[in-house]
Design a protein around this motif. Structure first.
Motif, PDB file in Angstrom:
ATOM      1  N   GLN A 119      35.244  48.079  37.808  1.00  0.00           N
ATOM      2  CA  GLN A 119      36.333  48.348  38.736  1.00  0.00           C
ATOM      3  C   GLN A 119      36.605  47.106  39.569  1.00  0.00           C
ATOM      4  O   GLN A 119      35.667  46.387  39.945  1.00  0.00           O
ATOM      5  N   PHE A 120      37.896  46.860  39.843  1.00  0.00           N
ATOM      6  CA  PHE A 120      38.281  45.686  40.625  1.00  0.00           C
ATOM      7  C   PHE A 120      39.350  46.072  41.631  1.00  0.00           C
ATOM      8  O   PHE A 120      40.150  46.989  41.404  1.00  0.00           O
ATOM      9  N   ALA A 121      39.377  45.332  42.734  1.00  0.00           N
ATOM     10  CA  ALA A 121      40.520  45.429  43.633  1.00  0.00           C
ATOM     11  C   ALA A 121      41.742  44.901  42.897  1.00  0.00           C
ATOM     12  O   ALA A 121      41.638  44.017  42.050  1.00  0.00           O
ATOM     13  N   LYS A 122      42.911  45.442  43.206  1.00  0.00           N
ATOM     14  CA  LYS A 122      44.113  45.046  42.489  1.00  0.00           C
ATOM     15  C   LYS A 122      44.532  43.622  42.840  1.00  0.00           C
ATOM     16  O   LYS A 122      44.489  43.221  44.006  1.00  0.00           O
ATOM     17  N   THR A 123      44.885  42.895  41.797  1.00  0.00           N
ATOM     18  CA  THR A 123      45.349  41.522  41.956  1.00  0.00           C
ATOM     19  C   THR A 123      46.249  41.196  40.774  1.00  0.00           C
ATOM     20  O   THR A 123      46.545  42.059  39.948  1.00  0.00           O
ATOM     21  N   HIS A 124      46.690  39.960  40.666  1.00  0.00           N
ATOM     22  CA  HIS A 124      47.585  39.585  39.572  1.00  0.00           C
ATOM     23  C   HIS A 124      46.857  39.644  38.234  1.00  0.00           C
ATOM     24  O   HIS A 124      45.669  39.314  38.125  1.00  0.00           O
ATOM     25  N   LEU A 125      47.610  40.065  37.216  1.00  0.00           N
ATOM     26  CA  LEU A 125      47.106  40.110  35.848  1.00  0.00           C
ATOM     27  C   LEU A 125      47.884  39.103  35.008  1.00  0.00           C
ATOM     28  O   LEU A 125      49.109  39.139  34.979  1.00  0.00           O
ATOM     29  N   GLU A 126      47.167  38.236  34.325  1.00  0.00           N
ATOM     30  CA  GLU A 126      47.869  37.283  33.447  1.00  0.00           C
ATOM     31  C   GLU A 126      48.699  38.018  32.410  1.00  0.00           C
ATOM     32  O   GLU A 126      49.834  37.627  32.113  1.00  0.00           O
ATOM     33  N   ASN A 127      48.152  39.097  31.860  1.00  0.00           N
ATOM     34  CA  ASN A 127      48.885  39.845  30.834  1.00  0.00           C
ATOM     35  C   ASN A 127      50.246  40.327  31.331  1.00  0.00           C
ATOM     36  O   ASN A 127      51.232  40.300  30.596  1.00  0.00           O
ATOM     37  N   PRO A 151      54.699  35.084  40.804  1.00  0.00           N
ATOM     38  CA  PRO A 151      53.861  34.584  41.897  1.00  0.00           C
ATOM     39  C   PRO A 151      53.570  33.089  41.736  1.00  0.00           C
ATOM     40  O   PRO A 151      53.369  32.609  40.615  1.00  0.00           O
ATOM     41  N   THR A 152      53.573  32.372  42.825  1.00  0.00           N
ATOM     42  CA  THR A 152      53.264  30.936  42.798  1.00  0.00           C
ATOM     43  C   THR A 152      52.281  30.611  43.909  1.00  0.00           C
ATOM     44  O   THR A 152      52.057  31.404  44.818  1.00  0.00           O
ATOM     45  N   GLY A 153      51.693  29.415  43.816  1.00  0.00           N
ATOM     46  CA  GLY A 153      50.708  28.985  44.808  1.00  0.00           C
ATOM     47  C   GLY A 153      49.297  29.336  44.373  1.00  0.00           C
ATOM     48  O   GLY A 153      49.019  29.540  43.185  1.00  0.00           O
ATOM     49  N   GLU A 154      48.386  29.425  45.335  1.00  0.00           N
ATOM     50  CA  GLU A 154      46.993  29.761  45.050  1.00  0.00           C
ATOM     51  C   GLU A 154      46.857  31.272  44.937  1.00  0.00           C
ATOM     52  O   GLU A 154      47.259  32.014  45.846  1.00  0.00           O
ATOM     53  N   LEU A 155      46.295  31.719  43.826  1.00  0.00           N
ATOM     54  CA  LEU A 155      46.222  33.145  43.526  1.00  0.00           C
ATOM     55  C   LEU A 155      44.836  33.539  43.045  1.00  0.00           C
ATOM     56  O   LEU A 155      44.020  32.690  42.688  1.00  0.00           O
ATOM     57  N   LYS A 156      44.610  34.836  43.021  1.00  0.00           N
ATOM     58  CA  LYS A 156      43.491  35.418  42.296  1.00  0.00           C
ATOM     59  C   LYS A 156      44.079  36.146  41.098  1.00  0.00           C
ATOM     60  O   LYS A 156      44.934  37.017  41.251  1.00  0.00           O
ATOM     61  N   VAL A 157      43.642  35.772  39.893  1.00  0.00           N
ATOM     62  CA  VAL A 157      44.238  36.307  38.674  1.00  0.00           C
ATOM     63  C   VAL A 157      43.133  36.736  37.708  1.00  0.00           C
ATOM     64  O   VAL A 157      42.154  36.011  37.511  1.00  0.00           O
ATOM     65  N   ILE A 158      43.324  37.903  37.104  1.00  0.00           N
ATOM     66  CA  ILE A 158      42.458  38.296  35.990  1.00  0.00           C
ATOM     67  C   ILE A 158      43.081  37.711  34.727  1.00  0.00           C
ATOM     68  O   ILE A 158      44.203  38.084  34.356  1.00  0.00           O
ATOM     69  N   PRO A 159      42.429  36.757  34.068  1.00  0.00           N
ATOM     70  CA  PRO A 159      42.999  36.137  32.860  1.00  0.00           C
ATOM     71  C   PRO A 159      43.241  37.170  31.770  1.00  0.00           C
ATOM     72  O   PRO A 159      42.750  38.305  31.843  1.00  0.00           O
ATOM     73  N   TYR A 199      39.798  35.307  38.776  1.00  0.00           N
ATOM     74  CA  TYR A 199      39.447  33.905  38.954  1.00  0.00           C
ATOM     75  C   TYR A 199      40.493  33.242  39.849  1.00  0.00           C
ATOM     76  O   TYR A 199      41.660  33.653  39.871  1.00  0.00           O
ATOM     77  N   SER A 200      40.066  32.209  40.549  1.00  0.00           N
ATOM     78  CA  SER A 200      41.024  31.444  41.345  1.00  0.00           C
ATOM     79  C   SER A 200      41.970  30.703  40.407  1.00  0.00           C
ATOM     80  O   SER A 200      41.549  30.145  39.394  1.00  0.00           O
ATOM     81  N   ALA A 201      43.251  30.702  40.761  1.00  0.00           N
ATOM     82  CA  ALA A 201      44.249  30.055  39.910  1.00  0.00           C
ATOM     83  C   ALA A 201      45.343  29.453  40.774  1.00  0.00           C
ATOM     84  O   ALA A 201      45.515  29.825  41.940  1.00  0.00           O
ATOM     85  N   GLU A 202      46.058  28.510  40.181  1.00  0.00           N
ATOM     86  CA  GLU A 202      47.225  27.908  40.822  1.00  0.00           C
ATOM     87  C   GLU A 202      48.426  28.127  39.907  1.00  0.00           C
ATOM     88  O   GLU A 202      48.360  27.830  38.715  1.00  0.00           O
ATOM     89  N   ALA A 203      49.506  28.648  40.469  1.00  0.00           N
ATOM     90  CA  ALA A 203      50.684  28.967  39.673  1.00  0.00           C
ATOM     91  C   ALA A 203      51.891  28.204  40.194  1.00  0.00           C
ATOM     92  O   ALA A 203      52.051  28.015  41.404  1.00  0.00           O
ATOM     93  N   SER A 204      52.737  27.767  39.277  1.00  0.00           N
ATOM     94  CA  SER A 204      53.964  27.060  39.667  1.00  0.00           C
ATOM     95  C   SER A 204      55.089  27.437  38.721  1.00  0.00           C
ATOM     96  O   SER A 204      54.853  27.801  37.562  1.00  0.00           O
ATOM     97  N   LEU A 205      56.322  27.349  39.218  1.00  0.00           N
ATOM     98  CA  LEU A 205      57.506  27.663  38.429  1.00  0.00           C
ATOM     99  C   LEU A 205      58.481  26.497  38.519  1.00  0.00           C
ATOM    100  O   LEU A 205      58.944  26.136  39.601  1.00  0.00           O
TER     101      LEU A 205
END
Length: 316
Positions: free
Chosen positions: A184-192, A206-214, A229-235
């Protein structure tokens, strides 16, 4: 009495077959009628975003969009030739059972489903990978469900994520170190989910510093724990082709998805760079996929021998 029972069983069976055959045909009407919110969607923005006229015309036409890609897949420290296919289609989703709805209901949620397949060879034996993501077209919460399976001659693995009060993940693997897991995890961004959110409204990615489940596929291929995992997103938005980039410093991984800047935001290509292989043979490699052909069709009705030629149209 016996004859009546047999007659009832025959009629019931015929009704069930008709229902199965018609659920795909009725997807347009059912999906447009439903606007519900999934149970357990706490901490999410439940206000649905309005759908544009062009979105409705494109995605509620009673057809799926099928796009084929030439695939260069990194596996075991080498690049493998293969093919990938993205199948997008709208359908009604039953939030309680978290399955495709067979009948219209006010509680159903219209989703844009992505079935993402890959096939390639590693030497003598084949790999077959499929992931499914069910993302609300209202773009007001995380994916309701994500599944992923990998089959090859050594065995198979399967994982499923359900969006309830928390993210609930069940993972099954033939590897002893992974085994059967319930997490079980707290809700966060999903790569899928980003592959589908992108098709609805990319400017809201979403952009910037994120928490993402790959992606569940990636985590199983590289045998990393299922977690955020910690991630960085950009558009990067350009006149014709825009690029969404997701970087995971801890995983030494960078995913780039290139798509048309204009609607319907078609995915033209992607690259996925990360360490491939294990031990001394591991090296940084880049998986690449390039679009071959896109086709809009109700594929569930294209199931006769005469329809096999459509695969030639897709170049697969």
């Amino acid at each position: 009495m016996v004859l009546q029972t047999k007659f009832y069983n025959i009629i019931s069976g015929l009704f069930f077959l008709v229902l199965l055959g018609s659920c795909a045909e009725n997807q347009k009407n059912i999906a447009v009628q439903t606007t519900g919110v999934a149970a357990g969607s706490v901490s999410e923005n439940n206000k649905p975003k309005p759908l544009s006229k062009e979105f409705k015309q494109f995605w509620y036409s009673g057809e799926a969009e099928i796009t084929s890609y030439n695939l260069q897949q990194a596996r075991y420290g080498e690049i493998r030739d293969g093919e990938a296919v993205l199948i997008y289609v709208t359908e009604p989703f039953a939030p309680g059972k978290q399955v495709k709805a067979d009948q219209s209901s006010p509680s159903n949620i219209p989703v844009l489903k992505l079935n993402f397949t890959k096939k390639f060879l590693t030497g003598i034996y084949p790999y077959s990978i499929m992931s499914s993501t069910f993302y609300p077209v209202a773009d007001n919460q995380h994916a309701i469900k994500v599944t992923s399976s990998i089959q090859e001659w050594c065995g198979q693995v399967f994982a499923q994520l359900n969006n309830r009060e928390k993210f609930e993940v069940k993972s099954f693997s033939y590897f002893e170190s992974e085994g059967d897991q319930s997490l079980q995890f707290a809700k966060t961004h999903l790569e899928n989910e980003l592959w589908t959110k992108l098709r609805i409204q990319p400017k809201d990615l979403p952009t910037g510093e994120l928490k993402v489940i790959p992606s569940l596929e990636y985590l199983r291929l590289v045998h990393q724990p299922v977690k955020a995992y910690s991630a960085e997103a950009s558009l990067e938005q350009n006149d014709e082709i825009s690029v969404f980039t997701l970087t995971y410093p801890e995983l030494k991984r960078e995913l780039k998805i290139s798509f048309t800047t204009a609607f319907p935001y078609s995915i033209e290509s992607w690259t996925d760079t990360y360490p491939s292989g294990f031990g001394p043979s591991a090296k940084m490699l880049t998986t690449q996929a390039t679009k071959i052909k896109s086709l809009k069709t109700p594929y569930w009705r294209r199931n006769g021998n005469e329809d096999v030629s459509l695969r030639d149209t897709l170049g697969i």
